[in-house]
Scaffold this motif. Structure first.
Motif, PDB file in Angstrom:
ATOM      1  N   TYR A  11       0.828  -0.842   0.013  1.00 35.21           N
ATOM      2  CA  TYR A  11       0.199   0.060   0.266  1.00 35.21           C
ATOM      3  C   TYR A  11       0.967   1.448  -0.075  1.00 35.21           C
ATOM      4  O   TYR A  11       2.116   1.496   0.459  1.00 35.21           O
ATOM      5  CB  TYR A  11      -0.658   0.278   1.081  1.00 35.21           C
ATOM      6  CG  TYR A  11      -2.118  -1.314   0.919  1.00 35.21           C
ATOM      7  CD1 TYR A  11      -1.933  -2.013   1.157  1.00 35.21           C
ATOM      8  CD2 TYR A  11      -3.415  -0.676   0.346  1.00 35.21           C
ATOM      9  CE1 TYR A  11      -3.112  -3.345   1.401  1.00 35.21           C
ATOM     10  CE2 TYR A  11      -4.259  -1.789  -0.082  1.00 35.21           C
ATOM     11  CZ  TYR A  11      -3.777  -2.804   0.914  1.00 35.21           C
ATOM     12  OH  TYR A  11      -5.099  -3.955   1.202  1.00 35.21           O
ATOM     13  N   GLY A  12       0.551   2.243  -0.475  1.00 35.57           N
ATOM     14  CA  GLY A  12       0.819   3.892  -0.798  1.00 35.57           C
ATOM     15  C   GLY A  12       0.827   4.279   0.394  1.00 35.57           C
ATOM     16  O   GLY A  12      -0.230   3.316   1.850  1.00 35.57           O
ATOM     17  N   MET A  13       1.291   4.817   1.044  1.00 34.43           N
ATOM     18  CA  MET A  13       1.469   5.938   2.260  1.00 34.43           C
ATOM     19  C   MET A  13       1.084   6.910   2.562  1.00 34.43           C
ATOM     20  O   MET A  13       2.029   8.184   1.874  1.00 34.43           O
ATOM     21  CB  MET A  13       1.994   5.119   3.805  1.00 34.43           C
ATOM     22  CG  MET A  13       2.498   3.790   3.871  1.00 34.43           C
ATOM     23  SD  MET A  13       0.353   2.983   4.719  1.00 34.43           S
ATOM     24  CE  MET A  13       0.952   4.035   6.351  1.00 34.43           C
ATOM     25  N   SER A  14       0.989   7.418   3.347  1.00 30.48           N
ATOM     26  CA  SER A  14       0.809   9.525   3.313  1.00 30.48           C
ATOM     27  C   SER A  14       0.655  10.049   4.497  1.00 30.48           C
ATOM     28  O   SER A  14       0.146   9.459   5.768  1.00 30.48           O
ATOM     29  CB  SER A  14      -0.494   9.956   2.634  1.00 30.48           C
ATOM     30  OG  SER A  14      -1.349   9.484   0.867  1.00 30.48           O
TER      31      SER A  14
ATOM     32  N   MET B  63      -7.276   2.296   1.966  1.00 25.97           N
ATOM     33  CA  MET B  63      -7.788   1.008   1.364  1.00 25.97           C
ATOM     34  C   MET B  63      -9.157   0.733   1.431  1.00 25.97           C
ATOM     35  O   MET B  63      -9.803  -0.288   1.686  1.00 25.97           O
ATOM     36  CB  MET B  63      -6.920  -0.347   1.867  1.00 25.97           C
ATOM     37  CG  MET B  63      -7.119  -0.544   3.521  1.00 25.97           C
ATOM     38  SD  MET B  63      -6.273  -1.391   3.932  1.00 25.97           S
ATOM     39  CE  MET B  63      -4.539  -1.033   4.195  1.00 25.97           C
ATOM     40  N   GLY B  64     -10.348   2.013   0.576  1.00 21.68           N
ATOM     41  CA  GLY B  64     -11.040   1.453   0.509  1.00 21.68           C
ATOM     42  C   GLY B  64     -11.899   2.466   0.885  1.00 21.68           C
ATOM     43  O   GLY B  64     -12.836   3.800   0.546  1.00 21.68           O
ATOM     44  N   VAL B  65     -11.613   2.195   2.357  1.00 19.78           N
ATOM     45  CA  VAL B  65     -11.663   3.150   3.235  1.00 19.78           C
ATOM     46  C   VAL B  65     -10.076   3.829   3.868  1.00 19.78           C
ATOM     47  O   VAL B  65      -9.578   3.938   4.005  1.00 19.78           O
ATOM     48  CB  VAL B  65     -12.584   3.644   4.819  1.00 19.78           C
ATOM     49  CG1 VAL B  65     -14.127   2.779   4.518  1.00 19.78           C
ATOM     50  CG2 VAL B  65     -11.568   2.334   5.286  1.00 19.78           C
ATOM     51  N   HIS B  66     -10.276   5.751   4.068  1.00 13.68           N
ATOM     52  CA  HIS B  66      -9.037   6.307   4.965  1.00 13.68           C
ATOM     53  C   HIS B  66      -9.098   5.414   6.462  1.00 13.68           C
ATOM     54  O   HIS B  66     -10.067   4.700   7.692  1.00 13.68           O
ATOM     55  CB  HIS B  66      -9.882   6.888   4.929  1.00 13.68           C
ATOM     56  CG  HIS B  66      -9.325   8.046   3.923  1.00 13.68           C
ATOM     57  ND1 HIS B  66      -7.689   8.686   3.107  1.00 13.68           N
ATOM     58  CD2 HIS B  66     -10.188   8.280   2.585  1.00 13.68           C
ATOM     59  CE1 HIS B  66      -8.461   9.085   1.874  1.00 13.68           C
ATOM     60  NE2 HIS B  66      -9.386   9.366   2.237  1.00 13.68           N
TER      61      HIS B  66
END
Length: 114
Positions: A32-35, A99-102
């Motif tokens: 997963y990308g991360m922020s 992933m679908g939701v934050h």
């Protein structure tokens, strides 16, 4: 369950540096990308930096050249190196994965003041 735990915030003088960390659990981190986001008092939450699964990075214009996002998949951790800090960088900084939701961490306070 997904958990994100930030650390590394604090009080720093203008021009100083801090490194934030966010350790993740409950999902396959490397997939997963991360922020990083931040929210200053009275303002909306804003996107600061993103790192993809390929280590591609992008930044808000306000932090380009000063902040650097990185990840260590062996530690399920992302980092935000913040240099040349300004008073306007004062905010609560949040780690995020979508992933679908934050999903959000609890946040870590960064205060830039003399």
């Amino acid at each position: 369950q997904v958990q994100l735990v930030e650390s590394g915030g604090g009080l720093v003088q203008p021009g100083g540096s801090l490194r934030l960390s966010c350790t993740a659990s409950g999902f396959t981190f490397s997939s997963y990308g991360m922020s990083w986001y931040r929210q200053a008092p009275g303002k909306e939450r804003e996107l600061v930096a993103v790192i993809t699964v390929f280590d591609t990075t992008s930044y808000a214009d306000s932090v380009k050249g000063r902040f650097s996002i990185s990840r260590d998949n062996s530690k399920n951790t992302i980092y935000l190196q913040m240099n040349s800090l300004k008073p306007e960088d004062t905010a609560v900084y949040y780690c995020n994965v979508r992933m679908g939701v934050h999903y959000w961490g609890q946040g870590t306070q960064v205060t830039v003041s003399s």
